[in-house]
Structure formats: C-alpha cells, structure tokens
Design a protein around this motif. Structure first.
Motif, PDB file in Angstrom:
ATOM      1  N   GLN A  66      38.021  64.581  44.321  1.00 22.26           N
ATOM      2  CA  GLN A  66      38.315  64.490  45.664  1.00 22.26           C
ATOM      3  C   GLN A  66      39.822  64.699  45.469  1.00 22.26           C
ATOM      4  O   GLN A  66      40.482  63.864  44.735  1.00 22.26           O
ATOM      5  N   MET A  67      40.316  65.609  46.340  1.00 27.20           N
ATOM      6  CA  MET A  67      41.995  65.638  46.314  1.00 27.20           C
ATOM      7  C   MET A  67      42.492  64.686  47.393  1.00 27.20           C
ATOM      8  O   MET A  67      41.884  64.390  48.460  1.00 27.20           O
ATOM      9  N   ALA A  68      43.677  64.322  47.086  1.00 25.22           N
ATOM     10  CA  ALA A  68      44.073  63.219  47.875  1.00 25.22           C
ATOM     11  C   ALA A  68      45.765  63.130  47.792  1.00 25.22           C
ATOM     12  O   ALA A  68      46.425  63.738  46.860  1.00 25.22           O
ATOM     13  N   ARG A  69      46.286  62.731  48.875  1.00 29.37           N
ATOM     14  CA  ARG A  69      47.915  62.547  48.707  1.00 29.37           C
ATOM     15  C   ARG A  69      48.156  61.154  49.153  1.00 29.37           C
ATOM     16  O   ARG A  69      47.493  60.545  50.117  1.00 29.37           O
ATOM     17  N   VAL A 117      49.817  65.779  44.551  1.00 25.75           N
ATOM     18  CA  VAL A 117      48.571  65.829  44.866  1.00 25.75           C
ATOM     19  C   VAL A 117      47.521  65.221  43.733  1.00 25.75           C
ATOM     20  O   VAL A 117      47.937  65.536  42.485  1.00 25.75           O
ATOM     21  N   TYR A 118      46.696  64.300  43.827  1.00 25.97           N
ATOM     22  CA  TYR A 118      46.175  63.705  43.091  1.00 25.97           C
ATOM     23  C   TYR A 118      44.491  63.820  43.190  1.00 25.97           C
ATOM     24  O   TYR A 118      44.144  64.285  44.236  1.00 25.97           O
ATOM     25  N   VAL A 119      43.923  63.422  42.035  1.00 26.51           N
ATOM     26  CA  VAL A 119      42.386  63.386  42.263  1.00 26.51           C
ATOM     27  C   VAL A 119      42.021  61.878  42.424  1.00 26.51           C
ATOM     28  O   VAL A 119      42.484  60.996  41.673  1.00 26.51           O
ATOM     29  N   ALA A 120      41.291  61.793  43.446  1.00 26.97           N
ATOM     30  CA  ALA A 120      40.942  60.322  44.074  1.00 26.97           C
ATOM     31  C   ALA A 120      39.480  59.853  43.543  1.00 26.97           C
ATOM     32  O   ALA A 120      38.561  60.669  43.467  1.00 26.97           O
ATOM     33  N   LEU A 167      38.727  52.553  45.899  1.00 31.19           N
ATOM     34  CA  LEU A 167      39.791  53.916  46.002  1.00 31.19           C
ATOM     35  C   LEU A 167      40.700  53.645  44.675  1.00 31.19           C
ATOM     36  O   LEU A 167      41.219  52.644  44.523  1.00 31.19           O
ATOM     37  N   LYS A 168      41.011  54.724  44.117  1.00 28.38           N
ATOM     38  CA  LYS A 168      41.885  54.971  42.873  1.00 28.38           C
ATOM     39  C   LYS A 168      42.326  56.278  42.641  1.00 28.38           C
ATOM     40  O   LYS A 168      41.672  57.135  43.164  1.00 28.38           O
ATOM     41  N   LEU A 169      43.608  56.556  42.175  1.00 29.29           N
ATOM     42  CA  LEU A 169      43.988  57.653  41.832  1.00 29.29           C
ATOM     43  C   LEU A 169      43.685  57.978  40.382  1.00 29.29           C
ATOM     44  O   LEU A 169      44.333  57.124  39.745  1.00 29.29           O
ATOM     45  N   GLU A 187      44.164  61.105  38.464  1.00 27.78           N
ATOM     46  CA  GLU A 187      44.895  62.116  37.611  1.00 27.78           C
ATOM     47  C   GLU A 187      45.662  62.905  38.783  1.00 27.78           C
ATOM     48  O   GLU A 187      45.573  62.905  39.930  1.00 27.78           O
ATOM     49  N   VAL A 188      46.894  63.326  37.924  1.00 27.32           N
ATOM     50  CA  VAL A 188      47.816  64.006  38.936  1.00 27.32           C
ATOM     51  C   VAL A 188      47.540  65.409  38.984  1.00 27.32           C
ATOM     52  O   VAL A 188      47.280  66.086  37.722  1.00 27.32           O
ATOM     53  N   ILE A 189      47.460  66.450  39.941  1.00 28.07           N
ATOM     54  CA  ILE A 189      47.195  67.936  39.919  1.00 28.07           C
ATOM     55  C   ILE A 189      48.742  68.489  40.261  1.00 28.07           C
ATOM     56  O   ILE A 189      49.156  69.616  39.525  1.00 28.07           O
ATOM     57  N   ASP A 190      49.492  68.158  41.092  1.00 30.07           N
ATOM     58  CA  ASP A 190      50.753  68.543  41.534  1.00 30.07           C
ATOM     59  C   ASP A 190      51.484  67.652  42.057  1.00 30.07           C
ATOM     60  O   ASP A 190      51.491  66.651  42.630  1.00 30.07           O
ATOM     61  N   ARG A 191      53.110  67.441  41.374  1.00 28.82           N
ATOM     62  CA  ARG A 191      53.966  66.682  41.698  1.00 28.82           C
ATOM     63  C   ARG A 191      54.743  66.968  42.990  1.00 28.82           C
ATOM     64  O   ARG A 191      55.490  66.218  43.541  1.00 28.82           O
ATOM     65  N   THR A 192      54.304  68.142  43.420  1.00 27.62           N
ATOM     66  CA  THR A 192      55.042  68.655  44.790  1.00 27.62           C
ATOM     67  C   THR A 192      54.310  68.625  45.997  1.00 27.62           C
ATOM     68  O   THR A 192      52.890  68.327  45.823  1.00 27.62           O
ATOM     69  N   SER A 193      54.549  69.111  47.173  1.00 34.71           N
ATOM     70  CA  SER A 193      53.818  69.359  48.325  1.00 34.71           C
ATOM     71  C   SER A 193      53.364  70.927  48.421  1.00 34.71           C
ATOM     72  O   SER A 193      52.683  71.151  49.704  1.00 34.71           O
TER      73      SER A 193
END
Length: 358
Positions: free
Chosen positions: A152-155, A162-165, A104-106, A108-114
């Motif tokens: 795959q989206m993850a937090r 929101v990140y891409v895992a 498991l790893k992240l 890319e960042v998609i959004d820095r908020t919730s």
C-alpha cells in the motif's frame, strides 16, 4: 606418512579454513544488512497512533476521491457523523477504524520526492486522506494511494516521499457515507412480544398472545377509508405468520437513508404504506414503525415513532409486512391438498359423464 595422505590432510585444512572465511564473511554481511535495515526503518516517519492516544482521538476526517467526505466526531461517550450529514454513527465501524489506527506503520521508502505522487495515486485529488485529531492536535495525517505488488503506497502530510504502508485495511476507510451511520432501528426478543397491530389501506390487523398462542382479528376498510367492525372469527388465521413478522422486525435495520427532500409519504403512512406497532410484555416497551412510499426498487421509506426523526429505507422483505393483505396472515393452501381436490373433482366429473351416458 605417505605423500598422498599429506595431500589429503592439507586439502581438508584448506577446506576448513575456507568454510571459516565464508561463515565469517556471511556473518559480517548479515550484520551489515540488519544494521542497514534498522537504520532505514529508524529513518521512516512514525505514523501509527499509540494505544493510549487512540482512546484520546476525538475527531476523524476521511477525504475519499470516489465518495463523499466523511467526518466523525466524539461527543461525550458517543460518536456521530457530522459530515456529509448529522447522524448517529455506527459504533462498531468507528471502533474498527480506531483499532486500525494503531496498526498503521511505514515499512519501506520508495521515493524521497513528490515526483511520483501521480503514479502512485497520492495526489490530493486521488488519495484517501485520513486525519485523526486529539482535541485540536493532529494525531495522524496520512495519504493512502495505490495498492500493488509492493504493498500500500502512502505519504505523510508535510513532507515529501512515497512509502509502503503496513497495517492498512482499505475497506475500513472507504465505506460509503451511509455505512458510517447507525443502521439499527429496532432490537428486541421476539418471544417478549405480546401485541402486534398493522394498519394500512386494507384495514387494521390486531394480534395478541395468550399462553404462547397468537390470536388475530381483521377490521376491513371500506372504499371511503373507514374501518369496519373487527372479524369475530378468522378461520384461516395462521399464527406462524405473526411470528414471521416479528422475526423480520426484532433486529430491524436500514439498508439506506432518506432526507427531508425525499417524497417519503410518511405523513400519511396508513395510506401510502402502513403502520406496525409492537408491544412487549412487562412494560418493556412499545415500538411503532411507519412505512411510506417506495424509495427505490421495491424498498420503502420508514421512520421510528419517538425516535430522532431519521428517515430510513427498508428492504421489501421488512417493509412489505406493513402493506399486508389478509391472506398474508392466513394458512397457505398445501399443493397436495389442492391436488386432492382436483382429483375429487375429476372423479366427480367422470361419474357425471357415466350417468349422462346411461
């Protein structure tokens, strides 16, 4: 030197200078992009569990919106399911899960908020929530949501974003609770079996092997349920059918499980289903499986005598051997033979007709 030659030389020099400027700018751009990517990657939270820490993981909880929550705990050297039931865990499935934690790893960042959690199914209600513990310490706390073209989206628990895992294999985390349990019931080499018995409402079948040949007897049960004397000779007995039974039971596994609330009929297995006993040579072991009432469809409840009391559900392919009638262990009449008999009967009938006419 002619004027046109000077012009050609000047143009060639300008072209070379232009190429030099292009490659210089491209190199600077590539270096800047690589530096930016490195910086962006370094800025991403670390989520994977190291190879060393994976072996220290003692508990994993998986909350899945579509299925029951599952908790796996390591007790001594073995893993157990402790939620939604207490049962032995499937070691291979747990191992696959542990190995995946390392991947498991992240990326890319998609959004820095919730704010986009609902959009990417990363809310507490929708996400697959995975927590791995090393003793009391958390080694991983990750939410997995929607999977799309970007990945795959993850937090990560405790921080917005929101990140891409990468490295996530969803099927390892979204198994049905029953698939986290150990499904194996029996495991033996069928060549090592020397005795087999089947007891049910029809009677008692007894099979024994001598010099690699199987012999069989059948004691019929009367209407009152009492067993009669075993047959002296079983003309139609087919040893191949005993071998078929052993093939069905040598790697016997459950397709599902029952519980203490289930109407299993196992307390009177000989009446509701049947009892199969298998004895191995060289005192390698005896196995007894009790088969009870229908659980669903044509599958039936079963339990292993001397086991931990687990109530299994067997497919009809395995369970039906316990309900066998004598013909289940007899030679099957070949169609060609039947056709031959019919032909002889027709021929005889023809002769009778001719005789009558005469």
């Amino acid at each position: 030197m002619k004027t046109e030659h000077r012009i050609y030389i000047a143009l060639a020099v300008l072209a070379l200078l232009g190429l030099g400027v292009y490659f210089t700018q491209k190199k600077q751009k590539d270096e800047l992009a690589a530096h930016s990517a490195t910086a962006a990657t370094a800025d991403l939270p670390k989520v994977g569990v190291s190879k060393e820490d994976v072996e220290k993981v003692t508990k994993i909880s998986i909350k899945n919106a579509d299925k029951s929550d599952v908790t796996l705990e390591k007790k001594g050297d073995t893993w157990e399911v402790t939620k939604p039931v207490n049962a032995k865990a499937n070691a291979a499935n747990v191992r696959s899960l542990l190995d995946n934690l390392k991947e498991l790893k992240l990326k890319e960042v998609i959004d820095r908020t919730s704010g986009t959690y609902p959009q990417y199914e990363l809310t507490d209600e929708k996400a697959v929530h995975v927590v791995a513990y090393k003793g009391e310490e958390k080694a991983l706390d990750l939410y997995l949501g929607k999977s799309g073209s970007r990945g795959q989206m993850a937090r990560v628990d405790g921080q917005d974003g929101v990140y891409v895992a990468g490295g996530y294999s969803s099927y390892l985390y979204t198994r049905e609770p029953k698939n986290w349990r150990e499904t194996s019931i029996l495991k033996f080499e069928d060549e090592n079996a020397i005795q087999v018995s089947v007891e049910n409402k029809n009677g008692l079948f007894s099979f024994s092997k001598n010099d690699d040949k199987w012999a069989g007897t059948f004691a019929q049960r009367d209407k009152g349920g009492k067993l009669g004397a075993a047959s002296a000779k079983w003309e139609k007995f087919d040893e191949a059918k005993v071998k078929d039974l052993l093939r069905a039971y040598k790697n016997l596994g459950a397709e599902d499980f029952g519980d203490e609330k289930s109407d299993t009929g196992l307390d009177a297995a000989a009446s509701n289903g049947g009892i199969i006993t298998i004895k191995l040579k060289d005192n390698a072991g005896d196995f007894t499986v009790k088969v009870g009432k229908i659980a669903k469809g044509s599958s039936r409840y079963a339990t292993k005598e001397g086991g931990d009391g687990t109530i299994y559900v067997l497919s009809s392919w395995s369970a039906d051997w316990a309900l066998a009638e004598p013909k289940r262990f007899e030679k099957t009449e070949k169609k060609d033979d039947k056709k031959g008999e019919d032909a002889h009967e027709d021929e005889a009938a023809g002769h009778m007709g001719l005789d009558d006419a005469e």
